[in-house]
Scaffold this active site. Structure first.
Site, PDB file in Angstrom:
ATOM      1  N   CYS A 154       0.418  -2.773   6.548  1.00  0.00           N
ATOM      2  CA  CYS A 154       0.288  -1.296   6.761  1.00  0.00           C
ATOM      3  C   CYS A 154      -0.960  -1.664   6.809  1.00  0.00           C
ATOM      4  CB  CYS A 154       1.188  -0.480   6.170  1.00  0.00           C
ATOM      5  SG  CYS A 154       1.127   0.899   6.467  1.00  0.00           S
ATOM      6  N   LYS A 166       2.872 -10.948   4.945  1.00  0.00           N
ATOM      7  CA  LYS A 166       2.469  -9.619   5.964  1.00  0.00           C
ATOM      8  C   LYS A 166       1.000  -9.121   5.947  1.00  0.00           C
ATOM      9  CE  LYS A 166       4.374  -6.425   9.962  1.00  0.00           C
ATOM     10  NZ  LYS A 166       2.790  -6.094   9.948  1.00  0.00           N
TER      11      LYS A 166
END
Length: 329
Positions: A101, A140
């Site tokens: 993010c 991720k």
């Protein structure tokens, strides 16, 4: 098909986690339309935030088929390990660690892609989370913090050594946000350097692009994020194109209407009337973004303050599309 731990996915196309988007109604819809895995909105490792309505809703995975994937975010190994255990206790079959993010409010708390600055901390986090739970842990991440400091290759190798079961790589650095060209070459190099499944992410907006990216990078699958907003059919289209090589058909207006109507009803049921009709506004805008008159309708729709008004307005919009097609014919 890609395998994560003991789970073989039904499709290589995965719904990426997106805050404020990948809630239970949207995840169910995308699974119904062919997503091989759906990942919910990230859960903060800070335990003080878990009693909020938003956190409780993010942990609602009722009716979802196995495997349920829950993403966690934070910057402290012990807190993330405890959050992983908490997620498993609330139904997670796969725990995903967020190091991708780019949002300032996340990075300013030394979480998300900010973690990639500190490879020692990354090691401690990965080791702590993998050791904390008996389910597959995935990661991720981005290609690095900024173009001058790309280190995804180092972290990918470290992740595999520590027991991470798959990697999802957004082909940009944190500093690039969602701008500039996606680094498919970087994803390709990482795929060649590890033996665990790799999922490519970034600017995959069509079935053709999904297949092109998988072919070029060697990735085992793709993560679909913003391209699924208002277009959950993209998963069905990717699966069709992979299976047949034939151009997939776009959904007809009647299918768009029926899907949108059912999606809105699911939002009202999940959030209640007050929040549901407000959350519905962004989804309607996405669904109708490419429809003739969609932008004007969106502005009018956003002024409506009851679910009955919203339902009537959407119905009338699609009746107008049907009538215009009949006249043209």
């Amino acid at each position: 098909m890609p395998t994560i731990g003991k789970y073989t996915l039904t499709s290589p196309a995965v719904l990426a986690p997106m805050a404020g988007v990948t809630d239970l109604p949207f995840r169910r819809l995308c699974r119904h339309l062919g997503a091989g895995l759906v990942v919910g909105e990230m859960i903060a490792a800070n335990p003080d935030l878990r009693a909020t309505r938003k956190s409780r809703q993010r942990l609602d995975h009722s009716g979802e088929p196995e495997p349920v994937a829950i993403q966690i975010a934070g910057g402290d190994p012990e807190s993330l390990a405890e959050c992983a255990r908490y997620s498993v206790a609330h139904g997670a079959h796969i725990v995903d660690i967020n190091m991708g993010c780019p949002a300032k409010k996340v990075c300013n708390k030394a979480a998300g892609s900010a973690l990639m600055k500190d490879e020692g901390l990354v090691r401690d986090i990965l080791q702590a989370v993998v050791e904390a739970v008996d389910v597959p842990v995935t990661l991720k991440m981005r290609t690095g913090w900024e173009p001058e400091h790309r280190n995804a290759d180092v972290i990918a190798t470290l992740a595999e050594e520590l027991g991470i079961q798959s990697l999802a790589i957004h082909g940009r650095t944190r500093a690039c946000g969602y701008k500039n060209t996606v680094e498919y070459d970087t994803i390709r190099a990482i795929k060649q350097s590890v033996s665990i499944p790799v999922f490519a992410n970034g600017d995959i907006t069509s079935p053709q692009k999904a297949v092109e990216v998988m072919d070029y990078t060697g990735a085992d699958g793709v993560l679909i994020g913003r391209a699924a907003q208002g277009n959950p059919w993209i998963f069905r289209q990717i699966n069709h194109f992979l299976a047949t090589g034939a151009e997939p058909q776009a959904p007809r207006p009647d299918e768009i209407y029926n899907t949108l109507r059912d999606h809105l009803q699911a939002l009202y049921a999940f959030y209640g009337d007050y929040l549901g009709l407000r959350i519905a506004r962004k989804h309607v805008g996405w669904y109708l973004a490419n429809q003739p008159g969609g932008e004007q309708f969106r502005r009018q729709f956003n002024q409506l303050n009851s679910i009955d008004e919203q339902g009537h307005a959407v119905r009338q919009f699609f009746l107008g599309i049907r009538n215009s097609r009949e006249i043209a014919a």
